[in-house]
Write an enzyme that holds these catalytic residues in place. Sequence first.
Site, PDB file in Angstrom:
ATOM      1  N   PRO A 188      44.482 -53.905  16.852  1.00 51.44           N
ATOM      2  CA  PRO A 188      44.050 -55.257  16.886  1.00 51.44           C
ATOM      3  C   PRO A 188      44.256 -55.941  15.652  1.00 51.44           C
ATOM      4  O   PRO A 188      44.582 -55.319  14.490  1.00 51.44           O
ATOM      5  CB  PRO A 188      42.439 -55.162  17.178  1.00 51.44           C
ATOM      6  CG  PRO A 188      42.130 -53.825  16.519  1.00 51.44           C
ATOM      7  CD  PRO A 188      43.229 -53.043  16.573  1.00 51.44           C
ATOM      8  N   LYS A 213      46.685 -53.759   9.092  1.00 52.57           N
ATOM      9  CA  LYS A 213      48.135 -53.018   9.199  1.00 52.57           C
ATOM     10  C   LYS A 213      49.212 -53.262   8.279  1.00 52.57           C
ATOM     11  O   LYS A 213      49.832 -52.419   7.768  1.00 52.57           O
ATOM     12  CB  LYS A 213      48.609 -53.422  10.613  1.00 52.57           C
ATOM     13  CG  LYS A 213      47.757 -52.883  11.814  1.00 52.57           C
ATOM     14  CD  LYS A 213      48.444 -53.366  13.253  1.00 52.57           C
ATOM     15  CE  LYS A 213      48.427 -54.862  13.475  1.00 52.57           C
ATOM     16  NZ  LYS A 213      47.279 -55.274  13.735  1.00 52.57           N
ATOM     17  N   SER A 222      38.674 -47.995  36.214  1.00 55.99           N
ATOM     18  CA  SER A 222      37.705 -47.163  35.097  1.00 55.99           C
ATOM     19  C   SER A 222      36.416 -47.655  35.236  1.00 55.99           C
ATOM     20  O   SER A 222      35.571 -47.345  34.797  1.00 55.99           O
ATOM     21  CB  SER A 222      38.049 -47.516  33.609  1.00 55.99           C
ATOM     22  OG  SER A 222      38.276 -48.912  33.237  1.00 55.99           O
ATOM     23  N   LYS A 274      37.202 -48.034  23.816  1.00 54.76           N
ATOM     24  CA  LYS A 274      35.950 -48.136  24.516  1.00 54.76           C
ATOM     25  C   LYS A 274      34.888 -47.782  23.735  1.00 54.76           C
ATOM     26  O   LYS A 274      33.547 -48.308  23.765  1.00 54.76           O
ATOM     27  CB  LYS A 274      36.180 -47.583  25.975  1.00 54.76           C
ATOM     28  CG  LYS A 274      37.161 -48.498  26.917  1.00 54.76           C
ATOM     29  CD  LYS A 274      37.484 -47.670  28.006  1.00 54.76           C
ATOM     30  CE  LYS A 274      38.253 -48.312  29.135  1.00 54.76           C
ATOM     31  NZ  LYS A 274      38.654 -47.552  30.364  1.00 54.76           N
TER      32      LYS A 274
END
Length: 654
Positions: A207, A212, A550, A593
Site C-alpha cells: 500500500p 517502499k 471470500s 485481511k
Amino acid sequence: MSENITAAVDAGKEVLPVLASDRHLLERQVAALYGVLCDIYGTDKVVLRASKLEALDLIRSGDLAARVLALEKLIYEDPTINDLPAEEEIPRVLTALQEELADFIARRTVEEKLEQRIAERMQERHEEYIQEIRRQVLKENNGPENAQTLKKLAILEKMSRITLSRTALEALRPRRLEEIVGQDQAVQAILAKLASPFPQHMIIYGPPGVGKTTAARLALEEAKKISSSPFKPQAPFVEVDGTTLRWDPREVTNPLLGSVHDPIYQGARRDLAESGVPEPKLGLVTEAHGGILFIDEIGEMDPLLLNKLLKVLEDKRVEFDSSYYDPGDESVPRYIKKLFEEGAPADFILIGATTREPEELNPALRSRCAEVFFEPLTPTHIQTIIKEAAGRLGVKLEPAVPELISEYTIEGRKAINILAEAYGLSLYQQQRKKGRRRRLITVDHVMQVLRSARLTPYTTVKAKDTPEVGRVLGLAVAGFVGSVLEIEAMAFPAREPGKGNIRFNETAGSMARDSVFNAAVVFRLLTGEDLYNYDVHVNIVGGANIDGPSAGLAITAAIISAVQERPVRQDIAVTGEISIQGKVKPVGGVLEKIYGAKQAGMKMVLIPAENAAEVPASIKGIDIRPVATVAEALDYLLLATAGAKSRRRSRAGA
C-alpha cells in the site's frame, strides 16, 4: 659606369622620328632599351645584374654589337650568351629583345595587379581577423552580459539564498534501515537481493506510504558497505515516477531510454547542428548505469515503453539509430560514433514499486524480477512512527495523540503530515500567547487538523465484546489493504412453508449472489431445514461490491445466526469461500485481511485451513484460527443460547 647608363637612358627618352642613318637609329633603340631596363629594375640593380652576368665591359664598349650582346645577357639573364651579333642581325635581335621586354612588362603588370588584389584581400581578412579576436576577447572578459542581464542574475542569486525549511517528509524520513517501522522482513529481503554478488531486479508490492522508496534507497547505501556487493561507492540511485514517463512512438523523445533528435531542429549542440551531425540524448537507464533505477508505480507505465525497458534489461545497452548519421563523415566526434556503433551502457538493477495486485502487472516483467511484499501498517506501527517523529521534531505529545492519529490513517506518510500540521498549529497558537512557550501537541490540535482536512476514521467497524444476532464481520482486501465488512441478515417465517424469499442488496455484485445461494444449500445441509421456509434478507452494509467469493462463510454464518437467533461474537472476523458440501475453501489476500482485522481491534480471525501456510509466525496480537468446514467455524462464532430453537419454532408455527 652608372653615369654612362644614365646618359644612355636619357638619350633613349629623347627618341625622335627617324631622320639619320640606320646605324644611328639602332643606337637609339639600344639606348632606349637600356632606359627601359633602368625604369624596370632601377639603375643600381641593372649595374648589379650586369656585374653578375659579366656584361659590364660590354655596356662600356663603344661597339654597338657588344652593347646589344650585353642587352641579351641582361634581358635573358643568361651569362652563357657570348656570341656578338653580326651588324645585319642587330635589327632582328633588337626586335626579339623588344618582344621579350614587352612580355615581361605585361606579365609584371598582371602580377602587380594580382599582388595588389591579394594584398587588399589579405588586408580585409586581417582586419576581420582582428575584429573577431577583439570580439572574442570582449566575450571572454565580459561575456554576453549587460546591465539588465547582470541585474536579473543578481536577483536570481539573491532568491537562491532564500530557502524555506524542508518538508516534514524530508525532515522526518528514516535515515537508517532500522528506523523503517513494520517492514523488517521486507527490508531484509531487499537487502539480501542487493548484497549478493548477483543482485536481482525486484518488484515491491504494498500500500502507499509504508516506506517502499525509502527502503530501496537505504538498502542500496547499506549494500555499498558490503564487500560481496557489486555496487561501488558512487553507484547512483535514480528515482522516477512511472506515471510521468511519457514518450513519443516516433522516438523523437524518450526520457527513459534516450533518443536521437534531428540535428538541425531539435537540440544538437551548435557545432554539431551546423555540420548536420546527430547527437544521441542519453536516458535515465544510462544515468542509472552501475546503480539502481527505481520506478515508482511501475504498473502505470505505458506497455510499449515497458517492453522496450525489458529489452534493455536483457542487453544491458541502449542502441541508437538515425537517418542523419553518416559513419563515413569525418566531422562526427568519436564519442558519437561509439554511441551509434556500440550503444550506451545501461547495466543497472531495476526496482519497481506498485500498489497494484501482482496479477495486474506484465507477466514478462514479473518473470524477470523477484517479488517483495510490504505489509500494511497496523495502529501500533502508526503510533510508533508518530512517537519517533515527535522525538525528531523535539516536541511533546499528549498521551492520546498517537492513538488518535492511528485511527484516521494507515499510511506512515499521511500520519507524518497530520503530525506536522498539528505541530505548525501548535506553534502558531503559542506565538499569539504571552509567557512561556511549550512545544506540546495536544488532542485538540490534532482534532482541528482532522476537521479542517475533513478526515474520517479509517476503520468505522470496530470490534466489541457484546454479541449480536445476525451480524457477522467479514474481511475484504483492495490494493494490499484489508478492511472489515459488516454483513447482517434478518429472517422471518414465510407466510406459506416452502415459499419464502431470499433477498440481498444487488450492489454487492454477482459473487455475493452466488455466496447467498451456496449458503442456502449449506444451511439445509447443516440444519436439515429448508431456508425457503423463511423470508431472509442479507445486507452488505455500505453497499460494498464483493469482487470474490471470500464472503461466503460470513454470509452463511449470518443467515444461520438470524434463523436460529444465536448471537455472533463481534470480536471475530472471518474470511473464506464455501462449497455446497459445507467446506471452507481458500481465498486470496489473507495477510492483508489479517492486518485489516487487527486495525479494527479484532481478537480472532478465522481463515481457511488451506491458507494457514501463508501466515507468518511473526504476526502477533491476534489469534488466527484455520477452519476446514463451516460447522467448525460456527463453533467459534455462534454462542449457544437456551431456548433459541424453541422460540424460532413457535414463531414458525404461529
